[in-house]
Scaffold this motif. Structure first.
Motif, PDB file in Angstrom:
ATOM      1  N   HIS A 146       0.744  -1.303  -0.012  1.00 22.94           N
ATOM      2  CA  HIS A 146      -0.118   0.101   0.063  1.00 22.94           C
ATOM      3  C   HIS A 146       1.081   1.373  -0.086  1.00 22.94           C
ATOM      4  CE1 HIS A 146      -3.428   2.546   0.551  1.00 22.94           C
ATOM      5  NE2 HIS A 146      -2.912   2.775   1.807  1.00 22.94           N
ATOM      6  N   THR A 147       1.967   1.316   1.002  1.00 20.60           N
ATOM      7  CA  THR A 147       2.649   2.478   1.081  1.00 20.60           C
ATOM      8  C   THR A 147       3.941   2.563   0.282  1.00 20.60           C
ATOM      9  OG1 THR A 147       3.902   1.730   2.919  1.00 20.60           O
ATOM     10  CG2 THR A 147       1.867   2.620   3.239  1.00 20.60           C
ATOM     11  N   GLY A 148       4.467   1.172  -0.263  1.00 16.91           N
ATOM     12  CA  GLY A 148       5.608   1.503  -0.930  1.00 16.91           C
ATOM     13  C   GLY A 148       6.882   1.179   0.001  1.00 16.91           C
ATOM     14  N   ASN A 149       6.536   0.992   1.471  1.00 15.96           N
ATOM     15  CA  ASN A 149       7.708   0.922   2.407  1.00 15.96           C
ATOM     16  C   ASN A 149       7.623  -0.147   3.558  1.00 15.96           C
ATOM     17  OD1 ASN A 149      10.034   2.336   2.340  1.00 15.96           O
ATOM     18  ND2 ASN A 149       8.950   4.300   2.031  1.00 15.96           N
ATOM     19  N   HIS A 163       9.971   2.018   8.125  1.00  6.43           N
ATOM     20  CA  HIS A 163      10.694   2.627   7.442  1.00  6.43           C
ATOM     21  C   HIS A 163       9.694   3.996   7.096  1.00  6.43           C
ATOM     22  CE1 HIS A 163      14.085   3.468   4.512  1.00  6.43           C
ATOM     23  NE2 HIS A 163      13.509   4.573   4.083  1.00  6.43           N
ATOM     24  N   TYR A 164       8.413   3.633   6.886  1.00 10.35           N
ATOM     25  CA  TYR A 164       7.597   4.599   6.665  1.00 10.35           C
ATOM     26  C   TYR A 164       7.267   5.543   7.834  1.00 10.35           C
ATOM     27  CZ  TYR A 164       3.107   6.247   4.885  1.00 10.35           C
ATOM     28  OH  TYR A 164       2.009   7.042   4.523  1.00 10.35           O
ATOM     29  N   LEU A 165       7.481   5.143   8.995  1.00 14.03           N
ATOM     30  CA  LEU A 165       7.113   5.563  10.319  1.00 14.03           C
ATOM     31  C   LEU A 165       8.372   6.720  10.343  1.00 14.03           C
ATOM     32  CD1 LEU A 165       5.717   6.370  12.978  1.00 14.03           C
ATOM     33  CD2 LEU A 165       6.942   4.441  13.921  1.00 14.03           C
ATOM     34  N   ILE A 166       9.802   6.381  10.223  1.00  9.93           N
ATOM     35  CA  ILE A 166      10.845   7.142  10.359  1.00  9.93           C
ATOM     36  C   ILE A 166      10.717   8.412   9.333  1.00  9.93           C
ATOM     37  CG2 ILE A 166      13.371   7.418  10.022  1.00  9.93           C
ATOM     38  CD1 ILE A 166      13.554   4.521  11.335  1.00  9.93           C
ATOM     39  N   GLN A 167      10.466   7.991   8.202  1.00  7.17           N
ATOM     40  CA  GLN A 167      10.212   9.136   7.148  1.00  7.17           C
ATOM     41  C   GLN A 167       8.993  10.328   7.669  1.00  7.17           C
ATOM     42  OE1 GLN A 167       9.669   7.831   2.963  1.00  7.17           O
ATOM     43  NE2 GLN A 167      11.783   7.100   2.881  1.00  7.17           N
ATOM     44  N   LEU A 168       8.047   9.698   8.097  1.00  6.34           N
ATOM     45  CA  LEU A 168       6.992  10.604   8.521  1.00  6.34           C
ATOM     46  C   LEU A 168       7.597  11.521   9.732  1.00  6.34           C
ATOM     47  CD1 LEU A 168       3.500   8.380   8.819  1.00  6.34           C
ATOM     48  CD2 LEU A 168       4.265  10.408   7.214  1.00  6.34           C
ATOM     49  N   ARG A 169       8.375  10.844  10.546  1.00  5.86           N
ATOM     50  CA  ARG A 169       8.819  11.592  11.754  1.00  5.86           C
ATOM     51  C   ARG A 169       9.686  12.674  11.195  1.00  5.86           C
ATOM     52  NH1 ARG A 169       9.832   6.735  16.488  1.00  5.86           N
ATOM     53  NH2 ARG A 169       7.668   6.651  17.002  1.00  5.86           N
ATOM     54  N   LEU A 170      10.588  12.211  10.187  1.00  2.28           N
ATOM     55  CA  LEU A 170      11.831  13.293   9.853  1.00  2.28           C
ATOM     56  C   LEU A 170      11.099  14.078   9.029  1.00  2.28           C
ATOM     57  CD1 LEU A 170      14.579  10.664   8.848  1.00  2.28           C
ATOM     58  CD2 LEU A 170      14.389  12.152  10.602  1.00  2.28           C
ATOM     59  N   ALA A 171       9.965  14.091   8.185  1.00  2.00           N
ATOM     60  CA  ALA A 171       9.329  15.141   7.395  1.00  2.00           C
ATOM     61  C   ALA A 171       8.807  15.943   8.490  1.00  2.00           C
ATOM     62  CB  ALA A 171       8.310  14.565   6.440  1.00  2.00           C
ATOM     63  N   GLN A 172       8.064  15.430   9.520  1.00  2.00           N
ATOM     64  CA  GLN A 172       7.327  16.567  10.454  1.00  2.00           C
ATOM     65  C   GLN A 172       8.450  17.276  11.242  1.00  2.00           C
ATOM     66  OE1 GLN A 172       4.776  15.203  14.294  1.00  2.00           O
ATOM     67  NE2 GLN A 172       3.621  14.928  12.191  1.00  2.00           N
ATOM     68  N   ALA A 173       9.455  16.620  11.569  1.00  2.00           N
ATOM     69  CA  ALA A 173      10.695  17.506  12.242  1.00  2.00           C
ATOM     70  C   ALA A 173      11.164  18.580  11.286  1.00  2.00           C
ATOM     71  CB  ALA A 173      11.710  16.387  12.439  1.00  2.00           C
ATOM     72  N   ALA A 174      11.532  18.325   9.868  1.00  2.00           N
ATOM     73  CA  ALA A 174      11.919  19.343   9.079  1.00  2.00           C
ATOM     74  C   ALA A 174      11.041  20.323   8.917  1.00  2.00           C
ATOM     75  CB  ALA A 174      11.952  18.508   7.734  1.00  2.00           C
ATOM     76  N   ASN A 175       9.690  20.112   9.031  1.00  2.00           N
ATOM     77  CA  ASN A 175       8.697  21.265   9.030  1.00  2.00           C
ATOM     78  C   ASN A 175       8.728  22.130  10.038  1.00  2.00           C
ATOM     79  OD1 ASN A 175       6.193  22.427   7.604  1.00  2.00           O
ATOM     80  ND2 ASN A 175       5.078  21.396   9.048  1.00  2.00           N
TER      81      ASN A 175
END
Lengths: 258, 258
Positions: free
Chosen positions: A194-197, A201-213
């Protein structure tokens, strides 16, 4: 420009009122039926009956029969493609020949893309045509994924929404698989489909994107942001951030702070 | 799905009212200014002043300064990308770092694609994001081609229109170059830059496409169709048709006749 090399578009068009057709296609083809009821058989197998906007892929080497109920209004649009780039589509899974015809739920967007594709082919705009064909393949693949996915585990989509809303939580994916009454292994498989990950890994990317924001839109200390998005260890956070964004969090803030 | 592998989207957003910015970018970036007047300098070179919707590409390794006239309304949208796939863009010419900022004439489409790209990135839809970024790069490249092209030879575009309208004519491209007061070699170069093909190849493809269309929509004999689209020799026509469409004209008619 040769980024898009390796395709030809040998035929395309709109056929009104074709009640029955049987053939072994010469090319790969997107077949889209605007409305009404469509019956499809592949290799003389089981007949599939689909109503409403529906799309399927024809391809060389298989025998296709399709018929439309007479009396109803039909617009049947087809778009043929061929060439070595198709092998890349198949190898990478962008084009999947196994699924059955898919009902198109985001009809407006699909039809708009298909129309624009016919127009760009007509104009001889090759890169635009390839880009639009690939957009259709993505849409079709999502459609098939969503159908398979909704059928298998109605609650996985909810979980993904929850994950996106609260990546900072202490997620336990074994527990989540248990709540969905499936094995961890099966959970990972359908999550990835469904997500490609993978979930982790999906969770880590979400966390990093939120942090970057937050780095770009707040003045909070980096350690606080790391904790807020779910990293207990600020050094581990910085390490991952650097890996994904190519620079440390501090430098990212300097660059993108608004 | 890994057809679209090899990109990351480390940052994106809309910045209102940023009057001056100078940096050496960390990533590749699409920079779009909605309205007003924009001044850009690259590597402390000449200052370019552009008014209206305008777009340019920032990239690592160069020093960019841009400023917006104060008092005017500005929306400045940026979208950053990085990863090995960018090298493919550069190698193939889909992404060209040499041209100056381009005024966006098909603004509505460009803005719509950019907005959808920001939305899909936000949703974490990776294949859709890559497809939309590539659509933007195509649009941008067309824009730059058209500008360069209009500047160089205002009448080449007319010629291409004429060619599309009457591919059957006995075209003499040396003569056409002469009429545009440029050398045949230069003519070929700018023709290829504009259409992606040499004049001869472009003409053949047009003729074959027109023939394929007539095969599917008329009952005229193949020899007559060949002559109508500009092939004196029906065997040569069949040979080329087969090369491009993979099948002889007769078989094409059987397959696609409406």
């Amino acid at each position: 420009m040769n980024f898009y090399d390796g395709l030809t578009f040998p035929a395309a068009g709109v056929i009104p009122f074709e009640h029955h057709r049987a053939h072994t296609p010469l090319y790969y083809g997107i077949q889209f039926n605007t409305s009404g009821t469509l019956r499809v058989r592949i290799n003389r197998g089981r007949e599939h009956t689909l109503t409403g906007p529906v799309c399927f892929i024809t391809h060389p080497g298989a025998f296709f029969e399709y018929s439309l109920a007479p009396g109803e209004r039909h617009d049947f649009t087809f778009f043929c493609f061929a060439g070595p780039r198709v092998q890349e589509y198949l190898r990478s899974g962008l084009l999947d020949l196994t699924p059955m015809p898919a009902a198109i739920s985001r009809e407006h967007k699909f039809v708009e893309t298909l129309r624009e594709l016919l127009r760009q082919r007509e104009l001889g705009n090759y890169p635009e045509s390839v880009n639009l064909l690939e957009s259709l393949l993505i849409q079709l693949r999502r459609q098939t994924q969503i159908s398979a996915f909704l059928y298998q585990t109605p609650r996985l989509q909810e979980l993904v929404h929850e994950l996106r809303a609260h990546p900072e939580r202490d997620w336990d994916f074994e527990k989540e698989a248990g709540r969905l009454s499936i094995s961890t292994q099966h959970f990972r498989r359908i999550f990835r489909r469904h997500t490609g990950n993978s979930p982790q890994h999906y969770l880590i990317q979400l966390r990093l994107a939120q942090a970057a924001n937050r780095l770009a839109h707040s003045e909070k200390p980096i350690g606080m942001i790391a904790a807020e998005v779910g990293f207990e260890d600020v050094f581990y956070f910085s390490h991952l951030f650097r890996k994904y964004y190519g620079i440390p969090p501090k430098k990212y803030r300097e660059e993108f702070f608004v």
